[in-house]
Structures are given as structure tokens and as C-alpha cells.
Write a protein that holds these residues in place. Structure first.
Motif, PDB file in Angstrom:
ATOM      1  N   TYR A 174      63.678 -12.919 -15.773  1.00 14.18           N
ATOM      2  CA  TYR A 174      64.850 -13.688 -16.186  1.00 14.18           C
ATOM      3  C   TYR A 174      64.604 -15.170 -15.920  1.00 14.18           C
ATOM      4  O   TYR A 174      63.991 -15.536 -14.913  1.00 14.18           O
ATOM      5  CB  TYR A 174      66.080 -13.263 -15.377  1.00 14.18           C
ATOM      6  CG  TYR A 174      66.358 -11.771 -15.373  1.00 14.18           C
ATOM      7  CD1 TYR A 174      65.655 -10.911 -14.530  1.00 14.18           C
ATOM      8  CD2 TYR A 174      67.335 -11.226 -16.198  1.00 14.18           C
ATOM      9  CE1 TYR A 174      65.914  -9.547 -14.517  1.00 14.18           C
ATOM     10  CE2 TYR A 174      67.604  -9.863 -16.177  1.00 14.18           C
ATOM     11  CZ  TYR A 174      66.888  -9.031 -15.338  1.00 14.18           C
ATOM     12  OH  TYR A 174      67.151  -7.689 -15.332  1.00 14.18           O
ATOM     13  N   TYR A 207      66.892 -18.701 -15.476  1.00 17.60           N
ATOM     14  CA  TYR A 207      68.205 -19.299 -15.276  1.00 17.60           C
ATOM     15  C   TYR A 207      68.021 -20.805 -15.112  1.00 17.60           C
ATOM     16  O   TYR A 207      66.945 -21.280 -14.735  1.00 17.60           O
ATOM     17  CB  TYR A 207      68.892 -18.745 -14.011  1.00 17.60           C
ATOM     18  CG  TYR A 207      69.503 -17.374 -14.174  1.00 17.60           C
ATOM     19  CD1 TYR A 207      68.707 -16.233 -14.146  1.00 17.60           C
ATOM     20  CD2 TYR A 207      70.874 -17.213 -14.352  1.00 17.60           C
ATOM     21  CE1 TYR A 207      69.269 -14.972 -14.292  1.00 17.60           C
ATOM     22  CE2 TYR A 207      71.444 -15.956 -14.487  1.00 17.60           C
ATOM     23  CZ  TYR A 207      70.632 -14.840 -14.460  1.00 17.60           C
ATOM     24  OH  TYR A 207      71.192 -13.592 -14.600  1.00 17.60           O
ATOM     25  N   GLN A 249      69.941 -24.157 -13.223  1.00 17.60           N
ATOM     26  CA  GLN A 249      70.935 -24.551 -12.224  1.00 17.60           C
ATOM     27  C   GLN A 249      71.059 -26.060 -12.256  1.00 17.60           C
ATOM     28  O   GLN A 249      70.137 -26.786 -11.879  1.00 17.60           O
ATOM     29  CB  GLN A 249      70.517 -24.078 -10.828  1.00 17.60           C
ATOM     30  CG  GLN A 249      71.539 -24.350  -9.745  1.00 17.60           C
ATOM     31  CD  GLN A 249      71.109 -23.800  -8.399  1.00 17.60           C
ATOM     32  OE1 GLN A 249      69.924 -23.617  -8.127  1.00 17.60           O
ATOM     33  NE2 GLN A 249      72.069 -23.523  -7.528  1.00 17.60           N
ATOM     34  N   GLY A 258      76.878 -23.461 -11.266  1.00 21.06           N
ATOM     35  CA  GLY A 258      76.293 -22.180 -10.906  1.00 21.06           C
ATOM     36  C   GLY A 258      75.009 -21.961 -11.665  1.00 21.06           C
ATOM     37  O   GLY A 258      74.421 -22.895 -12.222  1.00 21.06           O
ATOM     38  N   LEU A 259      74.578 -20.749 -11.697  1.00 21.87           N
ATOM     39  CA  LEU A 259      73.367 -20.410 -12.429  1.00 21.87           C
ATOM     40  C   LEU A 259      73.708 -20.008 -13.854  1.00 21.87           C
ATOM     41  O   LEU A 259      74.518 -19.105 -14.073  1.00 21.87           O
ATOM     42  CB  LEU A 259      72.630 -19.261 -11.734  1.00 21.87           C
ATOM     43  CG  LEU A 259      71.732 -19.666 -10.565  1.00 21.87           C
ATOM     44  CD1 LEU A 259      72.556 -20.030  -9.354  1.00 21.87           C
ATOM     45  CD2 LEU A 259      70.757 -18.552 -10.241  1.00 21.87           C
ATOM     46  N   PHE A 282      72.497 -18.400 -17.244  1.00 17.51           N
ATOM     47  CA  PHE A 282      71.492 -17.499 -17.799  1.00 17.51           C
ATOM     48  C   PHE A 282      70.869 -18.096 -19.051  1.00 17.51           C
ATOM     49  O   PHE A 282      71.570 -18.642 -19.912  1.00 17.51           O
ATOM     50  CB  PHE A 282      72.143 -16.156 -18.132  1.00 17.51           C
ATOM     51  CG  PHE A 282      71.280 -15.236 -18.958  1.00 17.51           C
ATOM     52  CD1 PHE A 282      71.490 -15.107 -20.321  1.00 17.51           C
ATOM     53  CD2 PHE A 282      70.275 -14.503 -18.363  1.00 17.51           C
ATOM     54  CE1 PHE A 282      70.717 -14.255 -21.079  1.00 17.51           C
ATOM     55  CE2 PHE A 282      69.486 -13.646 -19.128  1.00 17.51           C
ATOM     56  CZ  PHE A 282      69.711 -13.532 -20.484  1.00 17.51           C
ATOM     57  N   TYR A 323      66.216 -13.144 -20.983  1.00 13.88           N
ATOM     58  CA  TYR A 323      65.802 -11.946 -20.254  1.00 13.88           C
ATOM     59  C   TYR A 323      64.647 -11.288 -21.009  1.00 13.88           C
ATOM     60  O   TYR A 323      64.723 -11.097 -22.222  1.00 13.88           O
ATOM     61  CB  TYR A 323      66.985 -10.997 -20.140  1.00 13.88           C
ATOM     62  CG  TYR A 323      66.673  -9.525 -19.946  1.00 13.88           C
ATOM     63  CD1 TYR A 323      67.174  -8.561 -20.841  1.00 13.88           C
ATOM     64  CD2 TYR A 323      65.903  -9.083 -18.884  1.00 13.88           C
ATOM     65  CE1 TYR A 323      66.916  -7.219 -20.668  1.00 13.88           C
ATOM     66  CE2 TYR A 323      65.632  -7.729 -18.703  1.00 13.88           C
ATOM     67  CZ  TYR A 323      66.142  -6.799 -19.600  1.00 13.88           C
ATOM     68  OH  TYR A 323      65.883  -5.461 -19.426  1.00 13.88           O
ATOM     69  N   ASP A 375      67.464 -10.226 -24.819  1.00  9.40           N
ATOM     70  CA  ASP A 375      68.623 -11.098 -24.677  1.00  9.40           C
ATOM     71  C   ASP A 375      68.141 -12.519 -24.471  1.00  9.40           C
ATOM     72  O   ASP A 375      67.618 -12.863 -23.412  1.00  9.40           O
ATOM     73  CB  ASP A 375      69.497 -10.638 -23.503  1.00  9.40           C
ATOM     74  CG  ASP A 375      70.815 -11.394 -23.419  1.00  9.40           C
ATOM     75  OD1 ASP A 375      71.680 -10.992 -22.616  1.00  9.40           O
ATOM     76  OD2 ASP A 375      70.984 -12.407 -24.135  1.00  9.40           O
ATOM     77  N   SER A 412      70.362 -14.970 -25.435  1.00 11.92           N
ATOM     78  CA  SER A 412      71.628 -15.582 -25.817  1.00 11.92           C
ATOM     79  C   SER A 412      71.951 -16.861 -25.061  1.00 11.92           C
ATOM     80  O   SER A 412      72.786 -17.648 -25.498  1.00 11.92           O
ATOM     81  CB  SER A 412      72.770 -14.580 -25.613  1.00 11.92           C
ATOM     82  OG  SER A 412      72.890 -14.226 -24.240  1.00 11.92           O
ATOM     83  N   LEU A 428      65.135 -21.706 -12.661  1.00 12.03           N
ATOM     84  CA  LEU A 428      64.803 -20.603 -11.774  1.00 12.03           C
ATOM     85  C   LEU A 428      64.344 -19.393 -12.565  1.00 12.03           C
ATOM     86  O   LEU A 428      64.918 -19.057 -13.599  1.00 12.03           O
ATOM     87  CB  LEU A 428      66.023 -20.213 -10.937  1.00 12.03           C
ATOM     88  CG  LEU A 428      66.479 -21.224  -9.890  1.00 12.03           C
ATOM     89  CD1 LEU A 428      67.870 -20.889  -9.385  1.00 12.03           C
ATOM     90  CD2 LEU A 428      65.513 -21.275  -8.725  1.00 12.03           C
ATOM     91  N   GLY A 449      64.111  -2.366 -15.885  1.00 13.20           N
ATOM     92  CA  GLY A 449      65.045  -3.002 -16.794  1.00 13.20           C
ATOM     93  C   GLY A 449      66.454  -2.981 -16.255  1.00 13.20           C
ATOM     94  O   GLY A 449      67.213  -3.898 -16.432  1.00 13.20           O
ATOM     95  N   GLY A 450      66.779  -1.882 -15.572  1.00 13.55           N
ATOM     96  CA  GLY A 450      68.073  -1.852 -14.902  1.00 13.55           C
ATOM     97  C   GLY A 450      67.947  -2.576 -13.592  1.00 13.55           C
ATOM     98  O   GLY A 450      68.253  -2.057 -12.536  1.00 13.55           O
TER      99      GLY A 450
END
Lengths: 116, 116
Positions: A33, A35, A37, A42-43, A45, A48, A56, A58, A91, A98-99
Motif C-alpha cells: 500500500y 499512503y 501524509q 491523516g493518512l 490512501f 493498493y 484499487d 482510487s 508512506l 490480501g486480507g
């Protein structure tokens, strides 16, 4: 490796230049992932990866942002024609499956990008 | 919309005092819940996580958190704060199913200062 490694740790670039940020996840972690900041935020997204594919993306803020992952391992986040609003800490995190939320993420120390 | 709210941007406590950091979430289903800590110049470290079962979870560094479904909250607590706990704390939520994405949604963080 023992942890998630990001390079460079700091990057100062001129507005309009392209930059590449690298993430080397924990060996065997299939999920990765990115991210962002920003100061006081906050972080956010960005994208992924599961293996080499990105189910993803998005969160990528514009088409100036792209990312790839090769060999199910190292990932590169590329920002083209950087703008001052791109200044932030980027980050990277990886997780075992994946989960990945089942184990939580392991984060790298980040790349601090400053666009001048 | 999925979201995480940390209503306290900045908290100052005295060393040895108790601590509670608030986290509220909005999510379509029972999520997985996490608390992370970020020390200056460092990446994020997982403190604790909740998936199911006992609603009081224990984490590292003497922290605990309690999931309250009726209040959509997952507050972080510590009975006696140490100076080394000064850092920024992030609450995060993620899906508890294997969907197309497994991204975590983060709050904006609470900055904790510890005074002697």
C-alpha cells in the motif's frame, strides 16, 4: 528484508521535475500500500497492490501519479511534473496476505518529499 | 461514507497520569479496528487491533482499547503515561471481508504531549 524499506528518506525537487519513490516490502508480503501524509492531515490512501496488480488505485490524486510493482516485491511511485502541493511524506506499507487487515500493516519510515 | 474521527487533535497529560484517546468510526459493517503510533521521524507502529471476540484488547507498551459497537467507538487507554509515549496516535478501520481492496482508513491523528 526485516522491515519495509523506503528510499530516499528525503527528497527535495524543483517544481515541474519528475520523482520516483521506492518501496521494498517485507519478503513474502503479497499486499503493498502507498499512503500520503501531509502536515496536519491523516493518512491518505493512494494505491493498493496485490502481487503485481493494483485492484484499487482510487486514491491517486491525478494522472501525474502512477505506481508499479514488479516481481511481487519492489514498488515504485512516480510523480510527474511535481507541484508544491505534492509535498508530503509518502508512506509504504506491506502485509502478509490480501486480507492484510487481519495482521495489520507494517509501515516503512517514509519518504519526505519537498517540492520547491 | 466510511470515515474515522479522532476529535482530539492535541492532548497534553502529565507523566504518570491516565490517558484516553477517542476514536469514532462510520462503517457499513463491523470493521477491523487498529491503533497505530508514530514517533517523530518514524513510520507507524501497530499498537493493537480488534477483529472479534473480547471487546477489550491489549496491545504493546501497556496500551488497551475497548470496542463499543453501540457507540461506534474504539478508544485507546493507558493507566499511567510515560514520557516516551509522546507521539502521534492514529486510529484506523478496515474491512473484515476479503474484498477487492483491503485498505485501511485512518483518522487525522491525536498528538500526545507528556509533561514532567
Amino acid at each position: 528484508g526485516a522491515g519495509v524499506s523506503q528510499s530516499p528518506s528525503n527528497k527535495v525537487t524543483e517544481k515541474g521535475k519528475d520523482v520516483e519513490l521506492r518501496c521494498d516490502p517485507i519478503s513474502g508480503h503479497t499486499a503493498l500500500y502507498w499512503y500520503r501524509q501531509s502536515l496536519g492531515q491523516g493518512l491518505e490512501f493512494l494505491i493498493y497492490f496485490q502481487g503485481n496488480s493494483a485492484p484499487d488505485k482510487s486514491g491517486l490524486p491525478s494522472d501525474r501519479f502512477s505506481a508499479e510493482r514488479t516481481g511481487g516485491s519492489v514498488s515504485t511511485l512516480t510523480i510527474q511534473r511535481t507541484q508544491q502541493e505534492d509535498s508530503a511524506v509518502y508512506l509504504c506499507a506491506s502485509s502478509l496476505v490480501g486480507g492484510g487487515q487481519s495482521y495489520g500493516y507494517t509501515f516503512g519510515s517514509g519518504t519526505r518529499l519537498t517540492v520547491v | 461514507a466510511q470515515s474515522v474521527t479522532q476529535p482530539d487533535i492535541h492532548i497534553t497529560v502529565s507523566e504518570g497520569a491516565s490517558l484516553e484517546l477517542r476514536c469514532n468510526y462510520s462503517y457499513g459493517a463491523t470493521p477491523y479496528l487498529f491503533w497505530y503510533v508514530q514517533s517523530p521521524g518514524q513510520g507507524l507502529q501497530l499498537l493493537l487491533k480488534y477483529f472479534s471476540g473480547d471487546t477489550l484488547v491489549q496491545g504493546i507498551k501497556g496500551f488497551e482499547a475497548e470496542f463499543k459497537r453501540s457507540q461506534s467507538s474504539f478508544n485507546l487507554r493507558k493507566p499511567s503515561v510515560h514520557w516516551s509515549d509522546a507521539a502521534e496516535y492514529f486510529c484506523a478501520v478496515g474491512p473484515n471481508y476479503g474484498g477487492a481492496t483491503n485498505k485501511l482508513i485512518f483518522g487525522t491523528g491525536t498528538l500526545l504531549a507528556v509533561q514532567p
